[in-house]
Scaffold this active site. Structure first.
Site, PDB file in Angstrom:
ATOM      1  N   ASP A   1       0.791  -1.225   0.000  1.00 56.98           N
ATOM      2  CA  ASP A   1       0.000   0.000   0.000  1.00 56.98           C
ATOM      3  C   ASP A   1       0.828   1.282   0.000  1.00 56.98           C
ATOM      4  OD1 ASP A   1      -1.771  -2.062   0.252  1.00 56.98           O
ATOM      5  OD2 ASP A   1      -3.045  -1.111   1.729  1.00 56.98           O
TER       6      ASP A   1
ATOM      7  N   GLU B   1      -4.654  -6.751  13.170  1.00 56.39           N
ATOM      8  CA  GLU B   1      -4.113  -6.589  11.820  1.00 56.39           C
ATOM      9  C   GLU B   1      -2.634  -6.216  11.851  1.00 56.39           C
ATOM     10  OE1 GLU B   1      -5.110  -3.969   7.769  1.00 56.39           O
ATOM     11  OE2 GLU B   1      -5.951  -3.368   9.705  1.00 56.39           O
TER      12      GLU B   1
END
Length: 823
Positions: free
Chosen positions: A563, A793
């Protein structure tokens, strides 16, 4: 072909003209010659025009062909040969990971069934307070599977305020319609301190058919004390769902039979039917379901496709939901009450034994508490496997508008049941490392489903949003998948792991799967090798970066999976991405291994692997002698920042969005001022030679607290990097700019484990760093789980606290492999 045909036509015309001009049978040559020249010219222009029209038609036809390739399946045999009732062991399952508890079958148009619940005192307008889909905003203290074997049973714990719900299921084979099952929902107080008198909880168990499922549903009181459900579908045949109050006291029941416009609107439909009813016996009001609600299209009655049963009980209480198929002729003792309890205990014991056989944590000295954590992490991975059916929305470089992919099934795990309850390509390769260790056949089935989604170009969409339930959870800007965009080919890691662990025990059925898979792997590899190649020989470049972005500090590289990890500041065609180079090297090596296994000529893959594993080539493209790190290459400057533009005089907009300011002209160079996960990839994927001094330097940098080392794991970006923990836009907080990610820490431990066991001068150092890092990562993930109830996460590099979404038992569950040292 067009040019050749046109040339032949003109040539034939000239021959005909010459024949006419040379003829003397009809008079003098003067007379015959003049008309011949006119005919020749006319014929030439006629053929020229026809040829041009044909060329244009062929050109448009070819463009149309290119447009359709994006949603045309690869023309090769399917990898999946059995599903649905042909695999009865996997026919029913908890294949709706986006719901707290739901079951469906592995068929395109399955009946769905599952649980909602609410506390009558806390129900609010709009349906707030009804639990159904896993939502971050519900703020549950905990939810997740404690045990789940991916096949026959599971036990889940949910802590919601003062209440503890245990949801479990057990499947039982029988008949020819996929068998039967029972689910138990037990409601109690979460702690002794929470116990209250006369506290009530309402359970709603529903069964629904989607708009394409033939059949019927209806409530029934036949031979049951509590209203049940019966129905029929083409696959299931006739069936019943019966409800039994096994413990405690039920104070109310009601039902709903109606039409739901889509299974993504189940909660809304149920809530819209709720109404207050006077309970004369207790002189109080109850919230009840609406009963039989008939729907019409015009004057035509619509058959109900949703039946829900509401059972309100005084805490503590338990309800068994029994699904029985009319196809089971040899009826066993009903799986309810004590019979269910006994069957559940048998599955639990069997699970415990298999877990120890596979991971050996008890033998390693782990406590019961730590083993329970590891079981929960694995169980949330396999309990989060879903079965989806639908069509992605895709777009080709040759088409102006997105189009639908073909409709297809996907059997896959998901990263997060609450935030990402759908399939992600690069995540799934990491998931497969753990799933294959637990059940290699389930993993091969998952891989097979993914590769059957390959189009004629050899491309697989990186995010799979199949079906209305999955689509309802995705922002519109992420729905369309572009066929230029890749994602790390992590399935090669999974296949490499399978070959390492099971090559000597691959059955004929497993070899047959790999044999059907191999042509699709070839097409996938070829697609990467052609579409993601760089401008320099041997280099590779991720597509999909926005070179025109003015709002991002560093344009994201979503296709890399990392990302907002900093790359070259100004994307252009000169870029070379070191992580993609390494992925391609591993892919070539695995292709060669598979070719050898399948007795196929794999010389070109072996040669490519040797070429890419050559450290001289790698170093020439990506090693910085100045910074002593591996790095990307591109048009780059570190002198960038976000600033807010000054509004024009008298402008109404006094708060313009921050934009990137470039303070120094970028130049083509190695991006070696940034150090983090990307620069580690030659080490992470074992490309660096064991005797290379560069390996010694990497190990030194790895252990440096000023760079990547923390007491909780390796941070994604070094503290010395210019964009460490910097926001990429004023709205986007840092994501891969310092946080600790478990998938890359797993790769680091796997690499350290590898280098500690091969000959070389850095074996001892690798072993030392391995021991420390493993203890740090495993210890922190467990500690945060016991504190918060969740695996996260990512983790904060300064405090170790969990961040991002929760639960995230996708690749964060790889902690189980770390504990068992199964690399």
């Amino acid at each position: 072909m067009v040019r050749q045909r046109r040339s032949q036509v003109i040539s034939d015309g000239n021959k005909a003209d010459k024949s006419t001009n040379s003829s003397s049978s009809n008079g003098s040559s003067t007379f015959n010659g003049k008309p011949g020249k006119k005919a020749n010219l006319f014929s030439y222009w006629k053929h020229f025009i026809v040829g041009t029209v044909l060329s244009i038609a062929v050109c448009f036809g070819y463009m149309g062909y290119l447009e359709t390739r994006v949603n045309t399946p690869l023309d090769d045999k399917k990898v999946v040969t059995k599903s649905g009732l042909d695999v009865p062991d996997l026919f029913w399952g908890t294949y709706r990971p986006g719901t707290y508890f739901g079951l469906k079958t592995r068929e395109p148009h399955s009946m769905v069934t599952g649980l909602m619940w609410y506390f009558p005192r806390q129900l609010r307008l709009g349906g707030d307070g009804i639990r159904h889909w896993c939502e971050q905003s519900d703020n549950l203290e905990k939810f997740g599977w404690l045990q789940h074997d991916a096949h026959n049973f599971g036990i889940q714990e949910i802590i919601d305020g003062p209440f503890r719900l245990l949801t479990s299921f057990v499947k039982r084979p029988g008949g020819f319609r996929g068998g039967e099952w029972t689910s138990r929902i037990s409601v109690d107080f979460s702690t002794a301190d929470d116990r209250m008198v006369d506290e009530e909880v309402s359970l709603i168990w529903y069964t629904a058919l989607d708009e394409e499922t033939m059949g019927y549903l209806e409530p029934t009181n036949s031979a049951t004390k509590i209203t049940g459900i019966r129905g029929k579908t083409p696959t299931l045949g006739e069936f019943t769902l019966k409800f039994t109050n096994t413990t405690g006291l039920l104070v109310h029941e009601s039902f709903l039979s109606t039409t739901v416009p889509g299974i993504d609107l189940l909660k809304e439909t149920v809530f819209a039917s709720l109404r207050l009813s006077q309970d004369k016996s207790q002189k109080s009001e109850k919230i009840v379901l609406g009963g039989q609600l008939t729907s019409f299209i015009g004057n035509e009655k619509i058959n109900p496709n949703l039946v829900a049963i509401q059972l309100t009980g005084k805490v503590p209480f338990a309800v068994d939901v029994v699904f029985e198929s009319a196809s089971s002729s040899n009826k066993q003792e009903t799986l309810v009450g004590k019979t269910y309890t006994k069957a559940l205990a048998w599955h639990k014991n069997r699970f415990d034994q298999k877990f120890e056989d596979v991971f050996g944590l008890k033998a390693k000295g782990y406590s019961e508490k730590h083993i329970a954590f590891a079981q929960a992490a694995l169980s949330n991975m396999v309990g989060g496997i879903g079965y989806f059916y639908g069509a992605s929305k895709v777009q080709s470089t040759y088409s102006e508008e997105p189009v639908n992919y073909w409709r297809a099934p996907l059997y896959t795990a998901v990263p997060s049941r609450s935030f990402f309850p759908r399939g992600f390509l690069w995540d799934e390769g990491f998931h497969g490392l753990l799933i294959s260790e637990w059940d290699v056949d389930v993993e091969l089935d998952i891989i097979s489903h993914w590769f059957d989604l390959m189009n004629a170009e050899g491309w697989i969409p990186r995010e799979q949003i199949l079906g209305v339930e999955a689509l309802a959870k995705v922002p519109a800007e992420f729905v369309v998948q572009k066929n230029t965009n890749a994602n790390p080919p992590t399935f090669f890691l999974t296949l490499d792991h399978i070959l390492d662990r099971f090559e000597d025990s691959l059955t004929d059925d497993r070899l047959a799967v790999l044999d059907r898979l191999y042509p699709r792997l070839q097409a996938w590899y070829a697609w990467f090798n052609s579409t993601q190649k760089g401008a320099t020989a041997g280099s590779y470049r991720w597509r999909g970066r926005d070179a025109d972005s003015q709002l991002e500090l560093n344009p994201k590289t979503l296709t890399s999976g990392l990302d907002d990890y900093p790359r070259a500041s100004h994307p252009d065609a000169s870029e070379r991405h070191v992580d993609l180079y390494c992925w391609m090297a591993v892919a070539a090596r695995v292709m060669a291994r598979l070719a050898d296994l399948l007795a196929i000529d794999g010389r070109r893959y072996r040669q490519t692997a040797e070429y890419l594993f050559d450290n001289e080539l790698l170093d020439s493209l990506h090693w910085s002698e100045y910074a002593n790190v591996y790095a990307d290459y591109g048009l780059h400057t570190d002198a960038v920042k976000l600033t807010r533009p000054t509004p024009l005089p008298r402008s109404q907009n006094r708060n313009l969005e921050m934009r990137r300011s470039v303070l120094k002209t970028p130049e083509h160079r190695l991006v070696d001022s940034t150090f983090g996960y990307v620069g580690l990839f030659p080490f992470l994927l074992h490309l660096v030679r064991p005797d290379s001094p560069k390996l010694g330097r990497i190990l030194q940098d790895l252990r440096n607290p000023e760079l990547l080392w923390t007491p909780f794991g390796l941070r994604s970006l070094s503290k010395s990097s210019p964009l460490y923990m910097r926001r990429n836009t004023e709205h986007d907080p840092p994501y891969w700019r310092g946080q600790i990610w478990i998938n890359v820490n797993f790769l680091a431990l796997r690499a350290l484990h590898h280098y500690a066991r091969v000959e070389g001068p850095y074996r001892v150092k690798a072993q030392s760093v391995y021991g420390e890092l493993r203890e740090n990562v495993v210890g922190n993930v467990m500690r945060r789980y016991f504190e918060t109830g969740f695996v996260w996460e990512q983790y904060n590099d300064r405090t170790g606290e969990g961040s991002g979404c929760k639960p995230f038992t996708g690749w964060s569950a790889l902690v189980v492999l770390m504990m068992g040292e199964r690399y």
